[in-house]
Enzyme design. Sequence first.
Site, PDB file in Angstrom:
ATOM      1  N   HIS A  99       0.836  -1.210   0.000  1.00  0.00           N
ATOM      2  CA  HIS A  99       0.000   0.000   0.000  1.00  0.00           C
ATOM      3  C   HIS A  99       0.869   1.257   0.000  1.00  0.00           C
ATOM      4  O   HIS A  99       0.681   2.167  -0.814  1.00  0.00           O
ATOM      5  CB  HIS A  99      -0.909  -0.036   1.234  1.00  0.00           C
ATOM      6  CG  HIS A  99      -1.759   1.179   1.432  1.00  0.00           C
ATOM      7  ND1 HIS A  99      -3.128   1.170   1.264  1.00  0.00           N
ATOM      8  CD2 HIS A  99      -1.451   2.450   1.822  1.00  0.00           C
ATOM      9  CE1 HIS A  99      -3.608   2.377   1.520  1.00  0.00           C
ATOM     10  NE2 HIS A  99      -2.614   3.162   1.865  1.00  0.00           N
ATOM     11  N   GLU A 100       1.847   1.285   0.903  1.00  0.00           N
ATOM     12  CA  GLU A 100       2.709   2.462   1.006  1.00  0.00           C
ATOM     13  C   GLU A 100       3.683   2.550  -0.169  1.00  0.00           C
ATOM     14  O   GLU A 100       4.002   3.639  -0.646  1.00  0.00           O
ATOM     15  CB  GLU A 100       3.472   2.431   2.341  1.00  0.00           C
ATOM     16  CG  GLU A 100       2.596   2.341   3.578  1.00  0.00           C
ATOM     17  CD  GLU A 100       1.553   3.438   3.663  1.00  0.00           C
ATOM     18  OE1 GLU A 100       1.679   4.465   2.966  1.00  0.00           O
ATOM     19  OE2 GLU A 100       0.572   3.266   4.409  1.00  0.00           O
TER      20      GLU A 100
ATOM     21  N   HIS B 121       1.961   4.271  -3.034  1.00  0.00           N
ATOM     22  CA  HIS B 121       1.997   5.733  -2.890  1.00  0.00           C
ATOM     23  C   HIS B 121       3.345   6.274  -3.373  1.00  0.00           C
ATOM     24  O   HIS B 121       3.417   7.227  -4.159  1.00  0.00           O
ATOM     25  CB  HIS B 121       1.829   6.126  -1.417  1.00  0.00           C
ATOM     26  CG  HIS B 121       0.434   5.985  -0.895  1.00  0.00           C
ATOM     27  ND1 HIS B 121      -0.671   6.491  -1.537  1.00  0.00           N
ATOM     28  CD2 HIS B 121      -0.029   5.420   0.259  1.00  0.00           C
ATOM     29  CE1 HIS B 121      -1.755   6.234  -0.819  1.00  0.00           C
ATOM     30  NE2 HIS B 121      -1.389   5.584   0.270  1.00  0.00           N
TER      31      HIS B 121
END
Length: 265
Positions: free
Chosen positions: A58-59, A62
């Site tokens: 998820h990170e 980003h």
Amino acid sequence: MTTAFRRADRRVSPVFLALVAAMAVSGWAVWSEKLAANTGFAVFLFVVSGWVVSLCLHEYAHARTALHSGDLSVADKGYLTLNPLKYTHVLLSIVLPVVFLLMGGIGLPGGAVYIERGRIRGRWRDSLISAAGPLTNVLFAVVCTAPFWLHGLDGVPVPFRCALAFLALLQVTAAILNLLPVPGLDGYGVIEPWLSHSLRRQVEPIAPFGLLLIFGLLWVPELNRAFFDLVHTVLGALGVSEMYSYLGQEFFRFWQGAPGVGGVP
């Protein structure tokens, strides 16, 4: 030397590889039922390691999107190594989500990577950076539920089905909650570039509390029921019945005793 330095900034971290290994080994234990007496504990390890792996992805999503949108500093910060220890807020990004998982059986990642927004080329790219994280959770959910919507459950042990269903539930809850336009969550990050500067300044002090606000609201029975009705509707569309995700959570809570699975197809 510069090339070697850049490669080091983007080399997959041994910490992440260890998490993937833990997920693989515990998944094998659930599948093979080699630890039949401790199936619940194996499910617990599989779900927690899988959940933390998804937080890292998820990170990373980003950061990777930010890199291609103009913020080259994410490489220097170590965000492209998938190492959770490199995130700016390990407490918000790893510890609290795992605590929320243990307390309420919900997946709720928090903000972690620091993006230098001034480097981003355009508002659409800015919005896409925020959307990339929840979209990763969506993809993870699709992968976890593949045996269900592909009708490929023949030969898949019931505990493994349940573990996959519960892990998918966490991804769906994370995607839905994180896309809410609440300060501090990715949903607000999607719309933030389009808001006026004065409004953003007014909202800024609230951002650190958005995650806790959402978690608190989910303790309201009516809101909790409506939220999980939505979650199970999404899972149902992916072929996962509520029974499987429920049993997955029961296996996960191994300290409460193993659930009965009689009659499960």
